[in-house]
Scaffold this motif. Sequence first.
Motif, mmCIF file in Angstrom:
data_model
loop_
_atom_site.group_PDB
_atom_site.id
_atom_site.type_symbol
_atom_site.label_atom_id
_atom_site.label_comp_id
_atom_site.label_asym_id
_atom_site.label_seq_id
_atom_site.Cartn_x
_atom_site.Cartn_y
_atom_site.Cartn_z
ATOM 1 N N ARG A 17 -5.894 -0.116 1.495
ATOM 2 C CA ARG A 17 -5.733 0.538 2.699
ATOM 3 C C ARG A 17 -4.909 1.717 2.872
ATOM 4 O O ARG A 17 -4.025 1.879 2.081
ATOM 5 C CB ARG A 17 -4.919 -0.572 3.834
ATOM 6 C CG ARG A 17 -3.632 -0.971 3.276
ATOM 7 C CD ARG A 17 -3.329 -2.172 3.985
ATOM 8 N NE ARG A 17 -1.964 -2.583 3.527
ATOM 9 C CZ ARG A 17 -1.726 -3.327 2.644
ATOM 10 N NH1 ARG A 17 -2.515 -3.804 1.899
ATOM 11 N NH2 ARG A 17 -0.468 -3.625 2.240
ATOM 12 N N ASP A 67 1.971 -1.347 9.069
ATOM 13 C CA ASP A 67 1.442 -1.895 7.744
ATOM 14 C C ASP A 67 2.068 -3.172 7.563
ATOM 15 O O ASP A 67 2.975 -3.480 7.807
ATOM 16 C CB ASP A 67 1.851 -0.747 6.460
ATOM 17 C CG ASP A 67 0.859 -1.145 5.450
ATOM 18 O OD1 ASP A 67 -0.131 -1.984 5.520
ATOM 19 O OD2 ASP A 67 0.994 -0.553 4.406
ATOM 20 N N LYS A 110 -6.710 -4.460 0.369
ATOM 21 C CA LYS A 110 -6.014 -3.680 -0.649
ATOM 22 C C LYS A 110 -6.650 -2.158 -0.609
ATOM 23 O O LYS A 110 -7.908 -2.065 -0.513
ATOM 24 C CB LYS A 110 -6.461 -4.407 -1.954
ATOM 25 C CG LYS A 110 -5.545 -3.964 -3.012
ATOM 26 C CD LYS A 110 -4.231 -4.532 -3.313
ATOM 27 C CE LYS A 110 -3.507 -4.238 -4.364
ATOM 28 N NZ LYS A 110 -2.029 -4.895 -4.383
ATOM 29 N N LYS A 149 0.515 3.545 2.286
ATOM 30 C CA LYS A 149 0.374 3.902 3.645
ATOM 31 C C LYS A 149 1.883 4.248 4.148
ATOM 32 O O LYS A 149 2.692 3.357 3.975
ATOM 33 C CB LYS A 149 -0.402 2.880 4.531
ATOM 34 C CG LYS A 149 -0.852 3.330 5.802
ATOM 35 C CD LYS A 149 -1.793 2.138 6.222
ATOM 36 C CE LYS A 149 -2.016 2.348 7.746
ATOM 37 N NZ LYS A 149 -2.853 1.224 8.261
ATOM 38 N N SER A 162 0.850 -1.087 -0.100
ATOM 39 C CA SER A 162 -0.166 -0.005 -0.105
ATOM 40 C C SER A 162 0.833 1.424 -0.067
ATOM 41 O O SER A 162 2.144 1.167 0.295
ATOM 42 C CB SER A 162 -0.876 0.055 1.264
ATOM 43 O OG SER A 162 -0.041 0.318 2.309
#
Length: 316
Positions: free
Chosen positions: A315, A130, A313, A97, A95
């Motif tokens: 996120r 993560d 997915k 993130k 991701s």
Amino acid sequence: MKLKFKTTQNSVSECINCSLCTKNCEFLDKFELDLSGFAKNSDLAYNCFLCDKCYEVCPKDIKGSEVSLNLRLQKPRKFKLLEFKKEPYLFENNSEKISTELFFFGCNFVGYFPKTSKKIIEIFEKEGVDFSIDCCGKPLFEAGLGAEKRLIYLNELFKKKKTKRLITACPNCYHFLKPRLDIKVSSLYEKLDEMGLLSTFSNEIDLFFPCPERANYEIYSHFKDKLPNAKNTFSDVNCCGAGGLAMSNEPEVAQNGVSKVLAKSNQPYTYCATCSGRFGASSRHISSLFLGVDEKTNKHYALNVLKFKYYKKGRI
Ligand code: SF4
Ligand code: SF4
């Protein structure tokens, strides 16, 4: 538990032809070679499991994996399917993130231990950590194809996510990435211990040590105090058979490793998901034990890998 720790490594030119490696390796024994003889047989480069059982017994500290990798570099074979699957990794799940610490599953863990995987994701999510499902590049490196492209990609990914520390599930990822990445690499067990989630289990368990741990048992040192009655039941086994892309060339040697393990234990524990996958449903992963997840090695590997490609997915 008695384990041999080694830190030095010598060139095959130091070989004194004592044959100890031959006696401790079914592949060398089959071809009646010691490591110095193996070094002159480039045709056998991909018959070695890179397990370094030979290194364990060699009085001159010579590594069979180095001999084999040098031969592979001289005459690399094509592995089109491997490249297709791993570069880029077809089932990656990353991701955007920001995550200063990042949990790295590698390729196989989610396929064999989906319940434990979800538990790890849940625990780390609460800590703002993560996860990444991706290939570390070791299979490409061992194929003799080079992992530079993969390492550049991973370093870029971690830079974008502002990751300073990678926490790994897989001993192959840990040992391969630790000396090669720009950021700190830790094992799952170091992190769980920091979080107070590594309880002591005093039951006797049969523990299989994965090949990348053979030299220094570094990851094992992160949890060994918590498993005081773990037994080194499989010290005579070279490899689960998955190592070094040698399985197709040496199917009998690969199968013998599995048969020996299953003959000695009806519940072999490992800390490598790939080894568990080889041993089948009776095998368990010690991370499941520490996290209180009752999970045997899952049979639906391919389906699980596909599901995890899309798990959480998007996120943020
Ligand atoms: S164990 Fe070491 S020294 Fe002995 S034959 Fe094998 S490589 Fe040579
Ligand atoms: S298969 Fe393992 S023990 Fe045999 S030569 Fe290769 S690294 Fe050494």
